[in-house]
Design an enzyme around this catalytic site. Structure first.
Site, short mmCIF file in Angstrom:
data_model
loop_
_atom_site.label_atom_id
_atom_site.label_comp_id
_atom_site.label_asym_id
_atom_site.label_seq_id
_atom_site.Cartn_x
_atom_site.Cartn_y
_atom_site.Cartn_z
N HIS A 1 43.37 23.47 50.69
CA HIS A 1 42.79 23.09 51.97
C HIS A 1 41.28 23.26 51.98
O HIS A 1 40.71 23.88 51.09
CB HIS A 1 43.40 23.90 53.13
CG HIS A 1 43.06 25.36 53.10
ND1 HIS A 1 43.87 26.30 52.52
CD2 HIS A 1 42.00 26.04 53.59
CE1 HIS A 1 43.32 27.50 52.65
NE2 HIS A 1 42.18 27.37 53.30
N GLU B 1 41.98 23.36 57.40
CA GLU B 1 42.15 24.58 58.19
C GLU B 1 41.07 24.59 59.26
O GLU B 1 39.87 24.68 58.95
CB GLU B 1 42.00 25.81 57.29
CG GLU B 1 42.03 27.12 58.04
CD GLU B 1 41.71 28.31 57.14
OE1 GLU B 1 41.31 29.36 57.70
OE2 GLU B 1 41.81 28.19 55.90
N HIS C 1 31.61 15.09 53.59
CA HIS C 1 32.62 14.53 54.46
C HIS C 1 34.01 14.80 53.89
O HIS C 1 34.16 15.13 52.72
CB HIS C 1 32.43 13.01 54.62
CG HIS C 1 32.52 12.24 53.34
ND1 HIS C 1 31.41 11.98 52.56
CD2 HIS C 1 33.57 11.71 52.68
CE1 HIS C 1 31.79 11.30 51.49
NE2 HIS C 1 33.09 11.13 51.53
N GLU D 1 35.46 10.09 56.13
CA GLU D 1 35.42 8.75 55.56
C GLU D 1 36.85 8.20 55.55
O GLU D 1 37.76 8.87 55.07
CB GLU D 1 34.88 8.78 54.13
CG GLU D 1 34.83 7.42 53.48
CD GLU D 1 34.32 7.46 52.04
OE1 GLU D 1 33.98 6.39 51.52
OE2 GLU D 1 34.30 8.56 51.44
#
Length: 129
Positions: A7, A58, A77, A125
């Site tokens: 994550h 998260e 991003h 994106e």
């Protein structure tokens, strides 16, 4: 040894608004942890239960930090693959989100992309798959 990407953590100032934004992209809340001793809440969002190794985001809300954080200059991003970038932009816009680059081919290429921004200013994106 088997390893995989789990994550990315970002701090958010309005947890419910952030969760609502990522739901516009097709994610769902996977799990939540309230930590009163540390005065924070963690919410993991993603596309499935991570059984197939999909990375998650998260969202960390530190209680009382409602003025937010600076995104910083090092973060670029998130990237999310979608079947129709233009439709995803419209879904974000209809849901009150911000589209910062409309759907179209990447500069000097043919891949269709767009950029949207979450409530805390993090860029996502969208890449047509």
């Amino acid at each position: 040894m088997s390893t995989n990407y789990l994550h990315t953590m970002v701090r958010v100032k309005h947890l419910d608004a952030s969760i609502a934004f990522y739901k516009l992209l097709g994610m769902r809340e996977l799990r939540r942890s309230e930590v009163p001793a540390g005065k924070y809440t963690l919410v993991f969002v993603g596309f499935d239960d991570n059984a197939h190794g999909q990375a998650e985001i998260e969202l960390t809300y530190n209680w009382g930090e409602d003025d937010g954080y600076e995104v910083g200059t090092g973060f670029g991003h998130f990237a999310v693959g979608v079947p129709d970038v233009a439709a995803a932009c419209e879904q974000v816009r209809t849901g009150g989100g911000k589209v910062t680059r409309e759907a179209g081919p990447v500069k000097h290429g043919t891949t269709v992309i767009a950029f949207v921004e979450d409530p805390d200013g993090y860029k996502v994106e969208l890449i047509q798959r």
